[in-house]
Motif scaffolding. Sequence first.
Motif, PDB file in Angstrom:
ATOM      1  N   SER A 199       0.772  -1.232   0.130  1.00  0.00           N
ATOM      2  CA  SER A 199       0.062  -0.003   0.098  1.00  0.00           C
ATOM      3  C   SER A 199       0.780   1.288  -0.155  1.00  0.00           C
ATOM      4  CB  SER A 199      -0.798  -0.018   1.517  1.00  0.00           C
ATOM      5  OG  SER A 199      -1.477   1.273   1.269  1.00  0.00           O
ATOM      6  N   ARG A 200       0.264   2.232  -0.732  1.00  0.00           N
ATOM      7  CA  ARG A 200       1.114   3.589  -0.844  1.00  0.00           C
ATOM      8  C   ARG A 200       0.412   4.428   0.034  1.00  0.00           C
ATOM      9  NH1 ARG A 200       0.125   6.123  -5.228  1.00  0.00           N
ATOM     10  NH2 ARG A 200      -1.578   4.865  -6.011  1.00  0.00           N
ATOM     11  N   TYR A 201      -0.711   3.956   0.734  1.00  0.00           N
ATOM     12  CA  TYR A 201      -1.223   5.032   1.560  1.00  0.00           C
ATOM     13  C   TYR A 201      -0.824   5.545   2.909  1.00  0.00           C
ATOM     14  CZ  TYR A 201      -5.404   7.180   4.161  1.00  0.00           C
ATOM     15  OH  TYR A 201      -6.309   8.086   4.893  1.00  0.00           O
ATOM     16  N   GLY A 202      -0.660   6.974   2.753  1.00  0.00           N
ATOM     17  CA  GLY A 202       0.155   7.665   3.805  1.00  0.00           C
ATOM     18  C   GLY A 202       1.500   7.638   3.708  1.00  0.00           C
ATOM     19  N   ILE A 203       1.900   7.105   2.396  1.00  0.00           N
ATOM     20  CA  ILE A 203       3.305   7.425   2.138  1.00  0.00           C
ATOM     21  C   ILE A 203       3.278   8.976   0.992  1.00  0.00           C
ATOM     22  CG2 ILE A 203       5.578   6.630   1.008  1.00  0.00           C
ATOM     23  CD1 ILE A 203       4.139   4.084   2.283  1.00  0.00           C
ATOM     24  N   ILE A 204       4.122   9.845   1.335  1.00  0.00           N
ATOM     25  CA  ILE A 204       4.024  11.156   0.613  1.00  0.00           C
ATOM     26  C   ILE A 204       4.455  10.596  -0.659  1.00  0.00           C
ATOM     27  CG2 ILE A 204       5.451  13.338   0.326  1.00  0.00           C
ATOM     28  CD1 ILE A 204       5.796  13.490   3.295  1.00  0.00           C
ATOM     29  N   ALA A 205       3.711  10.948  -1.778  1.00  0.00           N
ATOM     30  CA  ALA A 205       3.744  10.571  -2.983  1.00  0.00           C
ATOM     31  C   ALA A 205       4.886  11.560  -3.915  1.00  0.00           C
ATOM     32  CB  ALA A 205       2.095  10.891  -3.651  1.00  0.00           C
ATOM     33  N   MET A 206       5.398  10.647  -4.643  1.00  0.00           N
ATOM     34  CA  MET A 206       6.240  11.324  -5.550  1.00  0.00           C
ATOM     35  C   MET A 206       5.597  11.219  -6.638  1.00  0.00           C
ATOM     36  SD  MET A 206      10.220  10.230  -6.589  1.00  0.00           S
ATOM     37  CE  MET A 206      10.825  10.779  -7.969  1.00  0.00           C
ATOM     38  N   ALA A 207       5.801  10.174  -7.768  1.00  0.00           N
ATOM     39  CA  ALA A 207       5.095   9.959  -8.788  1.00  0.00           C
ATOM     40  C   ALA A 207       4.112   8.734  -8.598  1.00  0.00           C
ATOM     41  CB  ALA A 207       6.222   9.718 -10.020  1.00  0.00           C
ATOM     42  N   SER A 208       2.816   9.061  -8.422  1.00  0.00           N
ATOM     43  CA  SER A 208       2.002   7.914  -8.035  1.00  0.00           C
ATOM     44  C   SER A 208       1.889   6.663  -8.666  1.00  0.00           C
ATOM     45  CB  SER A 208       0.556   8.535  -8.259  1.00  0.00           C
ATOM     46  OG  SER A 208       0.556   9.849  -7.285  1.00  0.00           O
ATOM     47  N   SER A 209       2.145   6.666 -10.217  1.00  0.00           N
ATOM     48  CA  SER A 209       2.024   5.682 -10.839  1.00  0.00           C
ATOM     49  C   SER A 209       3.390   4.535 -11.035  1.00  0.00           C
ATOM     50  CB  SER A 209       1.807   5.750 -12.495  1.00  0.00           C
ATOM     51  OG  SER A 209       2.730   6.243 -13.113  1.00  0.00           O
ATOM     52  N   LEU A 210       4.319   5.274 -10.342  1.00  0.00           N
ATOM     53  CA  LEU A 210       5.635   4.574 -10.248  1.00  0.00           C
ATOM     54  C   LEU A 210       6.080   3.911  -8.735  1.00  0.00           C
ATOM     55  CD1 LEU A 210       7.215   7.062 -12.551  1.00  0.00           C
ATOM     56  CD2 LEU A 210       6.676   4.761 -13.259  1.00  0.00           C
ATOM     57  N   ASP A 211       5.471   4.886  -7.929  1.00  0.00           N
ATOM     58  CA  ASP A 211       5.976   4.659  -6.527  1.00  0.00           C
ATOM     59  C   ASP A 211       5.722   3.282  -6.126  1.00  0.00           C
ATOM     60  OD1 ASP A 211       6.548   7.276  -6.396  1.00  0.00           O
ATOM     61  OD2 ASP A 211       4.747   7.878  -5.154  1.00  0.00           O
ATOM     62  N   SER A 212       6.776   2.550  -5.581  1.00  0.00           N
ATOM     63  CA  SER A 212       6.852   1.184  -4.887  1.00  0.00           C
ATOM     64  C   SER A 212       7.293   1.382  -3.657  1.00  0.00           C
ATOM     65  CB  SER A 212       7.371   0.249  -5.793  1.00  0.00           C
ATOM     66  OG  SER A 212       7.204   0.170  -7.082  1.00  0.00           O
ATOM     67  N   VAL A 414      15.016   2.454 -13.769  1.00  0.00           N
ATOM     68  CA  VAL A 414      13.450   3.003 -14.095  1.00  0.00           C
ATOM     69  C   VAL A 414      12.748   1.982 -14.736  1.00  0.00           C
ATOM     70  CG1 VAL A 414      14.302   5.491 -13.801  1.00  0.00           C
ATOM     71  CG2 VAL A 414      14.463   3.933 -16.228  1.00  0.00           C
ATOM     72  N   ILE A 415      13.315   1.157 -15.533  1.00  0.00           N
ATOM     73  CA  ILE A 415      12.378   0.344 -16.433  1.00  0.00           C
ATOM     74  C   ILE A 415      11.483  -0.465 -15.586  1.00  0.00           C
ATOM     75  CG2 ILE A 415      13.503   0.632 -18.656  1.00  0.00           C
ATOM     76  CD1 ILE A 415      14.868  -2.214 -17.878  1.00  0.00           C
ATOM     77  N   ALA A 416      12.017  -0.944 -14.499  1.00  0.00           N
ATOM     78  CA  ALA A 416      10.996  -1.857 -13.653  1.00  0.00           C
ATOM     79  C   ALA A 416      10.060  -1.109 -12.985  1.00  0.00           C
ATOM     80  CB  ALA A 416      11.896  -2.410 -12.325  1.00  0.00           C
ATOM     81  N   ASN A 417      10.162   0.120 -12.574  1.00  0.00           N
ATOM     82  CA  ASN A 417       9.037   1.105 -12.407  1.00  0.00           C
ATOM     83  C   ASN A 417       7.953   1.154 -13.602  1.00  0.00           C
ATOM     84  OD1 ASN A 417      11.691   1.954 -10.770  1.00  0.00           O
ATOM     85  ND2 ASN A 417      10.020   2.483  -9.441  1.00  0.00           N
ATOM     86  N   LEU A 418       8.539   1.528 -14.441  1.00  0.00           N
ATOM     87  CA  LEU A 418       7.817   1.789 -15.741  1.00  0.00           C
ATOM     88  C   LEU A 418       6.793   0.497 -16.144  1.00  0.00           C
ATOM     89  CD1 LEU A 418      10.252   4.062 -18.126  1.00  0.00           C
ATOM     90  CD2 LEU A 418       8.191   4.675 -16.806  1.00  0.00           C
ATOM     91  N   ALA A 419       7.434  -0.849 -15.678  1.00  0.00           N
ATOM     92  CA  ALA A 419       6.788  -1.896 -16.191  1.00  0.00           C
ATOM     93  C   ALA A 419       5.951  -2.246 -15.014  1.00  0.00           C
ATOM     94  CB  ALA A 419       7.888  -2.853 -16.603  1.00  0.00           C
ATOM     95  N   GLY A 420       6.201  -2.048 -13.803  1.00  0.00           N
ATOM     96  CA  GLY A 420       5.328  -2.279 -12.544  1.00  0.00           C
ATOM     97  C   GLY A 420       6.063  -3.573 -12.042  1.00  0.00           C
ATOM     98  N   ILE A 421       7.036  -3.998 -12.348  1.00  0.00           N
ATOM     99  CA  ILE A 421       7.475  -5.365 -11.890  1.00  0.00           C
ATOM    100  C   ILE A 421       8.545  -5.250 -10.873  1.00  0.00           C
ATOM    101  CG2 ILE A 421       7.240  -6.384 -14.323  1.00  0.00           C
ATOM    102  CD1 ILE A 421      10.341  -6.121 -14.571  1.00  0.00           C
ATOM    103  N   PRO A 422       8.550  -6.432 -10.109  1.00  0.00           N
ATOM    104  CA  PRO A 422       9.490  -6.205  -8.918  1.00  0.00           C
ATOM    105  C   PRO A 422      11.050  -6.395  -9.154  1.00  0.00           C
ATOM    106  CG  PRO A 422       8.626  -8.490  -9.071  1.00  0.00           C
ATOM    107  CD  PRO A 422       7.999  -7.755 -10.128  1.00  0.00           C
ATOM    108  N   GLY A 423      11.733  -5.976  -8.344  1.00  0.00           N
ATOM    109  CA  GLY A 423      13.330  -5.990  -8.477  1.00  0.00           C
ATOM    110  C   GLY A 423      14.018  -6.150  -7.100  1.00  0.00           C
ATOM    111  N   LEU A 424      14.560  -7.067  -7.113  1.00  0.00           N
ATOM    112  CA  LEU A 424      15.542  -7.241  -5.733  1.00  0.00           C
ATOM    113  C   LEU A 424      17.057  -6.958  -6.054  1.00  0.00           C
ATOM    114  CD1 LEU A 424      15.315  -8.653  -2.850  1.00  0.00           C
ATOM    115  CD2 LEU A 424      16.064 -10.598  -3.752  1.00  0.00           C
ATOM    116  N   ALA A 425      17.660  -6.136  -5.457  1.00  0.00           N
ATOM    117  CA  ALA A 425      18.747  -5.751  -5.454  1.00  0.00           C
ATOM    118  C   ALA A 425      19.802  -6.526  -4.141  1.00  0.00           C
ATOM    119  CB  ALA A 425      19.265  -4.157  -5.145  1.00  0.00           C
ATOM    120  N   VAL A 426      20.757  -7.291  -4.896  1.00  0.00           N
ATOM    121  CA  VAL A 426      21.512  -8.256  -3.909  1.00  0.00           C
ATOM    122  C   VAL A 426      23.091  -7.852  -4.011  1.00  0.00           C
ATOM    123  CG1 VAL A 426      22.024 -10.611  -3.540  1.00  0.00           C
ATOM    124  CG2 VAL A 426      19.782  -9.975  -4.495  1.00  0.00           C
TER     125      VAL A 426
END
Lengths: 468, 446
Positions: A199-212, A414-426
């Motif tokens: 959920s994004r509720y209660g988190i200050i919005a930056m770019a709503s369609s991309l914020d994860s 950025v492309i993971a945000n544009l595509a709405g997919i998950p990314g795990l940095a290891v």
Amino acid sequence: MNNGLNTLTIRESLEGLRNKEFSSVELTRACLDQIKKYNSDINAFLTINERAINEARRADEARENGSDSPLLGIPIALKDMFLTKGLRTTAASHVLENYIPQYDSTVVQKLKDAGAIILGKTNHDAWAHGSSGENSDFGPTKNPWNKEYVPGGSSSGSAASVAADMTIASTGTDTGGSIRLPASFTNTVGLKPTYGLVSRYGIIAMASSLDSIGHFTKTVEDSAIFLNVTAGNDPMDATTTKNKIPNHLEDLDKGVKGFKIGVPKEYFTQGLDSNIKKNIEGAIKKFEELGAEIIEISLPHTEYGIACYYIIQPSEVSSNLARYDGIRYGNDRTRFGDEAVRRIILGTFTLSSGYYEAYYKKAMQARTLIRQDFEEAFKKVDAIISPVSPTPPWELGEKVDDPLKMYLSDVYTVIANLAGIPGLAVPSGFIGDLPTGFQILGPQFSEKLLFRIGHAFEQTQERKVLEK
Amino acid sequence: MKYQPIIGLETHVELKTKSKMFCSCSADYFGKEPNTYVCPVCLGLPGALPVPNKTAIEWCIKIALALNCKISNISKFDRKNYFYPDLPKGYQISQYDEPFGLEGNIKLKTKNIRIRRVHMEEDTGKLLHANVGGKKVSLIDFNRSGVPLVEIVTEPDFENAPQVAEYLQKLQQIIRYLDVSNADMEKGDMRLEPNISLVSRISNFQFPISSENLPKYKVEVKNINSFRFVARAIEAEIIRQGELLNRDETPTQETRGWDEKKGTTVSQRSKEEAHDYRYFPEPDIPPITFGLREIRAVREQIPELPDEKRKRFEKEYGLSSHDVDILTRERSAADYYEQAVKDGSKHSLTPKKIANYIINKKPDMDKTVPGELVELILVTHQTTEVSSEELKQAVRQVLLENPKAVGDYKAGKTQVLGFLIGKVRAQLPPKSSSEGIRELIEQALK
């Protein structure tokens, strides 16, 4: 003097608490001591929760009374974009420097319900605008591994606080790489979940369609434990999934044998630092040794990612920041920093009548193509491995006068945000004294798979702990 | 007159849903203490997100269907960005290029008015200018912020003010029939914004006007709070623009406000100052899809609308269009009449007789149930006197024989009174007075 409890992972902490080896008060105090000791150096925290010890005491009492909620007594830090009822929330901007929220964000509520102890609020680029942490209106956060260098941003303080063992875990927001990039710069594990999983509720919005909404942890397993708490539908956020949420820990140990892992050829061209390239090639080799099949894939629209992102994101930013108009939050618009002003103006321009079609609409079409690239790719492979940042961490001040150069550090994220997919940095080792990492990308809602792959890799590495 | 007025109309209708458009705050804000019906969402606090109210969307579609609109299968919300202190997010959630309803119409007596679109949006807060401690201040009340609004936009099809007035009365009646808004002008449930321009009658044109034949300007008039003033504002604007055109001047494209005291319109905002609303799709709300089945379900909730009812009343009850107009003005009155017709038919009272009685005597429909009304009408033709003892005896007997009705009445279903009165009457000689029966029954049941 330091009992070292603050260096523990979530898993280790929970075991210790369950076995009564130590209390949450002791664990929390160890973190607070570490903060006290290093925060003036690192500038990871903007606000400390004065009630943390009291909350830890209550968690200990709850455990005495038989409670064992998933994060009971675990101290965590929150990026200062997460609204906390009664605890100052600034977005790292002077505009909100005195803002005390009236409500908790859904994620904060879930974390509290799970028993987590809020240590405080962490520094970041103001409004989450930036890749280095230097755009904070409260001064930059420094990389704990080398204080001359940036920790990456925008979630700079959240990453640095985990790396410097000031906290057991922390939350972040990732709109174009703001979790994954600082994770790879600080030797921490950073998860950007699927858009709509948290959920994004209660988190200050930056770019709503991309914020994860994601988090930083010391291990992949911890990341899964954390996501089990934060994921799921929220009636207050219409964009959250109605899917049933799996137990993300379930297949963690099952390895990657037989997995098809894609390597996008477009990602290994010019612009990628040779040391990072070498490092990732090492990681790819490890996966082959673990029994995965490595397949070269193509994501042909990658080259439009940054352009597309830097139209959609500022457009939404310009609208989301409109509410800080000087009427209600104490400070007026002159208190916005340069980067926020830059994005407000850019976004206002790209949405203006006559330009909307040429910019925003085009960018949305490109976004669809980028999403389709991934859909095609995931027909051939289970997951994709890619660099996070094209370069290792840079020196403080190196890019502050060149916003475009700064923007380009987001090219792989950025492309993971544009595509709405998950990314795990290891984390995948060090280049000199500075950490580096790679990211694993998967189809929407494939977090469980990403954890399994990340965990398998992590087992081949020795966890390097910061000497203090 | 040398010039032909061309008029279009935007009407905002505030829905009377229980909760607001995007949060669970009560939408029944009228007359409440300022800033008591608010939450993070309608205050636009940092991090708050809108979740659309399903009922409001259904009601918007109901209105669109009642206005013969096509319903889009896919619709979405958009952000309309502008600055105003009563708009806490800095944007209004509205609908831009994919409204819920498109291409409808309302038929006036002599002309068809095309509806361009019916869309959904949220209301703003309210500014109050006051003097506090000797200082002039502007106060903001957010109780109204986020209350659902439906905007109905016509094509420029009106030729004069009376057509606009007729349209508005019909629209108000339809909205009230649908029971989705009180459509009360005084309370701001209905807000009107006509846009007016003039063309020379010499130029070759006819209604409906194609877009290339439209004048190069239009003047929008705001701040109108009654049907009477909308007509007056239009008349005033026609005169003002006509005078300008007579001097070979083109009226400025602008927004003007209606000044009630002066009886004229006053410039508020010119084209140069016009907003660029920077519309873009609202990322916080996924697109909304409507299947045929869902649209059918909403359609089934639509009651018989005034036009159909009028036609049916004329045909079924043989009434004049004048009578029908009066009887169908409100849905409740029409229902009352039909119940009375049904009750009256047992006493061979004609629908015409009942209609005449209602129109001439204007009975209080809240106090007199249809059954009673029938009695009253019958009384006007009766002669026989009944002794009070006889009457009391009849009442006692009826109450004894109808325990269910008695129980219902005691449970608050006062409509059974008419039934009991009828029963009592049946005990009495024909053409007896029913005077006092009601009181006797009420007394006995106390």
